[in-house]
Write an enzyme that holds these catalytic residues in place. Structure first.
Site, mmCIF file in Angstrom:
data_model
loop_
_atom_site.group_PDB
_atom_site.id
_atom_site.type_symbol
_atom_site.label_atom_id
_atom_site.label_comp_id
_atom_site.label_asym_id
_atom_site.label_seq_id
_atom_site.Cartn_x
_atom_site.Cartn_y
_atom_site.Cartn_z
ATOM 1 N N GLY A 16 0.831 -1.190 0.000
ATOM 2 C CA GLY A 16 0.000 0.000 0.000
ATOM 3 C C GLY A 16 0.866 1.240 0.000
ATOM 4 C CD GLN B 156 3.470 5.815 2.680
ATOM 5 O OE1 GLN B 156 2.483 5.264 2.208
ATOM 6 N NE2 GLN B 156 4.467 5.149 3.241
ATOM 7 C CG HIS C 136 -0.322 1.551 7.484
ATOM 8 N ND1 HIS C 136 0.606 1.136 8.408
ATOM 9 C CD2 HIS C 136 0.363 2.350 6.617
ATOM 10 C CE1 HIS C 136 1.783 1.659 8.107
ATOM 11 N NE2 HIS C 136 1.674 2.396 7.022
ATOM 12 C CD GLU C 137 -1.040 2.579 2.829
ATOM 13 O OE1 GLU C 137 -0.589 3.739 2.772
ATOM 14 O OE2 GLU C 137 -0.317 1.590 3.022
ATOM 15 C CG HIS D 160 0.575 6.947 5.539
ATOM 16 N ND1 HIS D 160 1.713 7.461 6.136
ATOM 17 C CD2 HIS D 160 0.821 5.622 5.358
ATOM 18 C CE1 HIS D 160 2.592 6.470 6.308
ATOM 19 N NE2 HIS D 160 2.079 5.345 5.851
#
Ligand code: CO
Length: 171
Positions: free
Chosen positions: A46, A51, A142-143, A146
């Site tokens: 992912g 990022q 998790h993504e 971000h």
């Protein structure tokens, strides 16, 4: 399609709250294509736009569930979600070991919802909804973290420096 550089917490963009996408055009398609290439090259399961230093609410995930014993492995499924939002989350929580492509060399124990429903848009701006459970649900959480500048080290019960290999399926 070029692979982009994955930033670390040394770059403040990783800690910013990303902006909603409002224009669904060629620039968005290029960003998403580059993110898919960057995720595959890493390799990871992912990647979120912050990022690669783009503060927009865009995530890509590519994941194949571990096959049951004696079953053929399924081909990995690619998800490209614009402005993703968790609209439902299970009460059940599960602990798991996570890594992060932006924090190379570290892993942590993170508690996540066992299942989530995610709403968002595809590249054409059409609404989509995904139901995820198990490891896929963990990757989505998790993504999406971000996109709010939240890293696994903020949520982890314990973080440690890895010796040897990264955990399987690092998002
Ligand atoms: Co990450």
């Amino acid at each position: 399609m070029p692979v982009r550089t994955i930033i670390t917490p040394a770059n403040p963009i990783l800690r910013q709250k990303a902006k909603k996408v409002t224009t669904f055009g060629p620039a968005l398609k290029t960003l998403v294509d580059d993110m898919v290439d960057t995720m595959r090259e890493a390799p990871g399961v992912g990647l979120a736009a912050p990022q690669v230093a783009v503060s927009q609410r865009v995530i890509v995930i590519e994941f194949a569930p571990e096959p049951e014993e004696g079953q053929e492995p399924e081909p990995p499924k690619l998800y490209r979600v614009i402005n993703p939002e968790i609209v439902k989350a299970s009460d059940e929580m599960v602990m798991g070991v996570e890594g992060c492509l932006s924090i190379p060399g570290y892993a942590g124990d993170v508690e996540r919802h066992a299942a989530v429903s995610v709403k968002g848009f595809n590249l054409q701006g059409k609404p989509i909804k995904i139901k995820a459970e198990g490891w896929l649900a963990r990757i989505f959480q998790h993504e999406i973290d971000h996109l709010d500048g939240v890293l696994l080290i903020d949520r982890a019960a314990k973080v440690w420096k890895m010796e040897g290999e990264a955990p399987r399926n690092t998002p």
